[in-house]
Design an enzyme around this catalytic site. Structure first.
Site, PDB file in Angstrom:
ATOM      1  N   CYS A  58      13.377  10.407   7.452  1.00  0.00           N
ATOM      2  CA  CYS A  58      13.532  10.041   8.852  1.00  0.00           C
ATOM      3  C   CYS A  58      14.805  10.189   9.617  1.00  0.00           C
ATOM      4  CB  CYS A  58      13.113   8.337   8.923  1.00  0.00           C
ATOM      5  SG  CYS A  58      13.834   7.430   7.972  1.00  0.00           S
ATOM      6  N   GLU A  96       9.495  15.345  16.200  1.00  0.00           N
ATOM      7  CA  GLU A  96       9.967  15.187  14.807  1.00  0.00           C
ATOM      8  C   GLU A  96       9.158  16.322  13.997  1.00  0.00           C
ATOM      9  OE1 GLU A  96       8.883  11.603  12.539  1.00  0.00           O
ATOM     10  OE2 GLU A  96      10.932  11.568  11.781  1.00  0.00           O
ATOM     11  N   LYS A 129       0.798  -1.176  -0.035  1.00  0.00           N
ATOM     12  CA  LYS A 129      -0.178  -0.132  -0.099  1.00  0.00           C
ATOM     13  C   LYS A 129       0.991   1.239   0.061  1.00  0.00           C
ATOM     14  CE  LYS A 129      -1.743   2.951   2.613  1.00  0.00           C
ATOM     15  NZ  LYS A 129      -1.704   4.172   1.829  1.00  0.00           N
ATOM     16  N   GLU A 154       9.633   1.069  10.845  1.00  0.00           N
ATOM     17  CA  GLU A 154      10.837   2.028  10.556  1.00  0.00           C
ATOM     18  C   GLU A 154      10.127   3.332  10.711  1.00  0.00           C
ATOM     19  OE1 GLU A 154      12.547   4.643   9.130  1.00  0.00           O
ATOM     20  OE2 GLU A 154      12.809   3.785   7.268  1.00  0.00           O
TER      21      GLU A 154
HETATM   22  P1  NAI Z   1       1.503   8.383   8.281  1.00  0.00           P
HETATM   23  O1  NAI Z   1       2.570   7.590   9.392  1.00  0.00           O
HETATM   24  O2  NAI Z   1       0.193   8.522   8.693  1.00  0.00           O
HETATM   25  O3  NAI Z   1       1.630   7.707   6.890  1.00  0.00           O
HETATM   26  C1  NAI Z   1       2.583   6.748   6.216  1.00  0.00           C
HETATM   27  C2  NAI Z   1       1.902   5.501   5.693  1.00  0.00           C
HETATM   28  O4  NAI Z   1       0.932   4.851   6.662  1.00  0.00           O
HETATM   29  C3  NAI Z   1       0.914   5.944   4.630  1.00  0.00           C
HETATM   30  O5  NAI Z   1       0.970   4.634   3.619  1.00  0.00           O
HETATM   31  C4  NAI Z   1      -0.468   6.099   5.172  1.00  0.00           C
HETATM   32  O6  NAI Z   1      -1.580   5.877   4.248  1.00  0.00           O
HETATM   33  C5  NAI Z   1      -0.368   5.020   6.165  1.00  0.00           C
HETATM   34  N1  NAI Z   1      -1.284   4.839   7.192  1.00  0.00           N
HETATM   35  C6  NAI Z   1      -1.870   6.104   7.866  1.00  0.00           C
HETATM   36  N2  NAI Z   1      -2.511   5.938   8.848  1.00  0.00           N
HETATM   37  C7  NAI Z   1      -2.769   4.690   8.903  1.00  0.00           C
HETATM   38  C8  NAI Z   1      -3.495   3.388   9.664  1.00  0.00           C
HETATM   39  N3  NAI Z   1      -4.399   3.835  10.774  1.00  0.00           N
HETATM   40  N4  NAI Z   1      -3.383   2.431   9.250  1.00  0.00           N
HETATM   41  C9  NAI Z   1      -2.468   1.716   8.620  1.00  0.00           C
HETATM   42  N5  NAI Z   1      -1.893   2.624   7.556  1.00  0.00           N
HETATM   43  C10 NAI Z   1      -1.938   4.032   7.888  1.00  0.00           C
HETATM   44  O7  NAI Z   1       2.514   9.700   8.048  1.00  0.00           O
HETATM   45  P2  NAI Z   1       1.832  11.095   7.754  1.00  0.00           P
HETATM   46  O8  NAI Z   1       0.601  11.312   8.288  1.00  0.00           O
HETATM   47  O9  NAI Z   1       1.916  11.070   5.997  1.00  0.00           O
HETATM   48  O10 NAI Z   1       2.950  11.839   8.166  1.00  0.00           O
HETATM   49  C11 NAI Z   1       3.021  12.488   9.701  1.00  0.00           C
HETATM   50  C12 NAI Z   1       4.452  12.296  10.278  1.00  0.00           C
HETATM   51  O11 NAI Z   1       4.768  10.877  10.393  1.00  0.00           O
HETATM   52  C13 NAI Z   1       5.267  13.141   9.496  1.00  0.00           C
HETATM   53  O12 NAI Z   1       5.236  14.443   9.766  1.00  0.00           O
HETATM   54  C14 NAI Z   1       6.678  12.354   9.995  1.00  0.00           C
HETATM   55  O13 NAI Z   1       7.047  13.005  11.336  1.00  0.00           O
HETATM   56  C15 NAI Z   1       6.195  11.093  10.128  1.00  0.00           C
HETATM   57  N6  NAI Z   1       6.752  10.334   8.914  1.00  0.00           N
HETATM   58  C16 NAI Z   1       7.618   9.441   9.180  1.00  0.00           C
HETATM   59  C17 NAI Z   1       8.268   8.781   8.078  1.00  0.00           C
HETATM   60  C18 NAI Z   1       9.659   7.869   8.022  1.00  0.00           C
HETATM   61  O14 NAI Z   1      10.069   7.817   7.028  1.00  0.00           O
HETATM   62  N7  NAI Z   1       9.932   7.377   9.188  1.00  0.00           N
HETATM   63  C19 NAI Z   1       7.734   8.936   6.840  1.00  0.00           C
HETATM   64  C20 NAI Z   1       6.602   9.589   6.425  1.00  0.00           C
HETATM   65  C21 NAI Z   1       6.052  10.331   7.688  1.00  0.00           C
END
Ligand code: NAI
Ligand code: MG
Length: 498
Positions: free
Chosen positions: A305, A402, A196, A271
């Site tokens: 990240c 973050e 996904k 991660e």
């Molecule tokens: P997110 O963690 O919500 O999204 C990442 C992935 O998880 C996307 O594919 C999203 O559709 C999916 N997702 C979201 N809610 C979910 C749920 N309840 N169950 C299963 N999958 C779900 O991240 P978002 O909202 O885009 O960004 C928020 C913060 O997260 C950013 O500001 C940053 O701090 C952090 N982040 C960290 C990343 C990393 O590489 N470790 C990458 C992206 C965001």
């Protein structure tokens, strides 16, 4: 700000029709018939329309992955055959490097030149590297001692078998590369996958799906369900037919994934976020350290990240270093990623733009001073100035949380003990940077830092060979290297009495 976005013919063709889900080797619309739009963050304009998969589509995809795992040609192929298909996937990524770089640039905002130089070759290399592991997943022979069976002799060995059907949920900051990091080890170990992609950046994953079929990947081995996290993502994490879930994204959602996985106790690897310290000692090569600190935070708009977000500088060089980093911040060319001279693009989405500018406002309220930047940039698109904050205190929100944008906070330290305490004072533990000419000091500190990666006199170096992942709330397990394979393998002991 000019928003020139010359779009190549191929990319225009690819994004001109609604892009579909990939299930069992067929591109299909969502069961609900719904679609959603993906937006160009440099202009705010709609780029393409994408099938909006939900729980029903996830279920279809999981069934297809199960059939491909249990009965399909994938499980009957030799490891060598699987490895060769993976090698071809890497080759096809490089043959289509310009197109894939353009898709990631348009969808995510990142500079085209950087996507072409880093994201795309790293994604290809990940498949090439993991292709080699397909033929090297051996167990071992074991000599058991069984005290209650005196005199008995055994022939015992271990087998390493694929864990089964894997769910993979990826973020938007390196769209193609995150797909590669996840798919590579799953395919090398003989698993089948439901992927996904992030709703902000689905285009390159869908194009990769086409290329994987072209490379000869059998139907159902990789299924791609585009859609939202709360619907498609949550359904994948909770699905009882999934044996393992791998996630990259926020720590907040990582915890939801871990909870959802308890239903069938599927294996989990995560991660997650970071707040990584980048540490400059007085005896460092100061110009190199300044450049490294700037790159460590402004690379990929700070949406990394492992970004070096907390800059710790030894007291006597503090002013000199932070002024240098502020000068570098002001020199960064911010603009649409499609422009050839752009060094930093817009943030990925309005949501991320609001999150980052919200942190800048909180910093200002707390009395943090911006030596460079500090504000959004006017105009269409989600642009934020490269920002250097000083006069911060260890408990300020901008030091603890973050931000995931181009914002670095600088703090002074006195000696190594003071530094180690401050650097480790975080709920995260993803990465760290150390700048010094004293080799012993660097290695001693590398041992003390609670981080999955420590860069010395460099920053943001990634390679398929290097395990990557987090201590503490930065995650569970490692990506890449040999280490990632254990996430996708079960070990079986076979004991024969002779
Ligand atoms: P997110 O963690 O919500 O999204 C990442 C992935 O998880 C996307 O594919 C999203 O559709 C999916 N997702 C979201 N809610 C979910 C749920 N309840 N169950 C299963 N999958 C779900 O991240 P978002 O909202 O885009 O960004 C928020 C913060 O997260 C950013 O500001 C940053 O701090 C952090 N982040 C960290 C990343 C990393 O590489 N470790 C990458 C992206 C965001
Ligand atoms: Mg979210």
């Amino acid at each position: 700000m000019a928003i020139a976005t010359p779009v190549a013919e191929r990319t225009r063709h690819f994004s001109s029709s609604a892009r579909a889900l990939l299930i069992n080797g067929e591109f299909e619309q969502a069961s609900s018939g719904k679609t959603f739009d993906t937006v160009n963050p440099a202009s705010g304009e709609v780029l393409a329309s994408i099938a909006e998969g939900d729980a029903q589509d996830i279920d279809r995809a999981v069934r297809a992955a199960r059939r491909a795992f249990e009965d399909g040609p994938w499980s009957r192929m030799t490891p060598s055959e699987r490895g060769r298909i993976m090698h071809r996937i890497g080759d096809l990524i490089m043959e289509h490097a310009d197109e894939l770089a353009e898709l990631d640039c348009l969808d995510n905002g990142k500079p085209l030149t950087i996507a072409r130089a880093a994201d795309i070759p790293l994604a290809a290399d990940l498949f090439w590297y993991m292709a080699g592991w397909a033929t090297k997943l051996n167990g071992g022979t074991i000599n058991p001692s069984v005290p209650y069976m005196p005199g008995a002799e055994f022939h015992a060995y271990s087998l390493r078998e694929p864990v089964g059907v894997v769910g993979q949920i990826i973020p938007w900051n390196f769209p193609l590369l995150m797909a590669a990091w996840k798919l590579g080890p799953a395919l090398a170990t003989g698993c089948t996958v439901v992927l996904k992609p992030a709703e902000q950046t689905p285009l390159s994953a869908v194009r990769l799906g086409e290329l994987m079929l072209e490379a000869g990947l059998p139907n159902g081995v990789v299924n791609i369900v585009t859609g939202y996290g709360e619907t498609a993502g949550a359904a994948l994490a909770a699905h009882p037919g999934v044996d393992k879930i791998a996630f990259t994204g926020s720590t907040e959602v990582g915890k939801l994934i871990a909870k959802a996985a308890t239903g069938n106790l599927k294996k989990v690897s995560l991660e997650l976020g970071g707040k990584s310290p980048n540490i400059i000692f007085s005896d460092a090569d100061i110009p190199a350290a300044i450049a490294g600190a700037a790159m460590g935070i402004f690379f990929n708009q700070g949406e990394v990240c492992s970004a070096g977000t907390r800059l710790y500088v030894q007291q006597d060089r503090f002013d000199e270093v932070v002024e240098g980093v502020a000068k570098a911040a002001k020199a960064v060319k911010v603009g649409p990623g499609m422009n050839a001279d752009t060094e930093m693009g817009p943030l990925v989405s309005r949501e991320q733009f609001e999150r980052v500018t919200g942190y800048l406002a909180k910093g200002e309220q707390a009395g943090n001073r911006a030596l460079a930047g500090g504000h959004a940039i006017d105009g269409p698109g989600y642009f934020v100035e490269p920002t250097v904050l000083v006069d911060t205190k260890p408990d300020d929100v901008v030091v603890r949380e973050e931000i995931f944008g181009p914002v670095i906070v600088a703090l002074p330290f006195s000696d190594v003990d003071d530094l180690a305490r401050q650097a480790n004072d975080s709920e995260y533990g993803l990465a760290a940077g150390v700048w010094t000419k004293d080799i012993s000091k660097a290695h001693k500190l590398a041992k003390r830092l609670k981080a999955g990666t420590v860069w010395v006199n460099t920053y943001n170096v990634y390679s398929a060979e290097l395990p990557f992942g987090g201590f503490k709330q930065s995650g569970w397990g490692r990506e890449m290297g040999e280490e990632v394979l254990s996430n996708y393998l079960e070990t079986k002991s076979v004991i024969v009495q002779l």
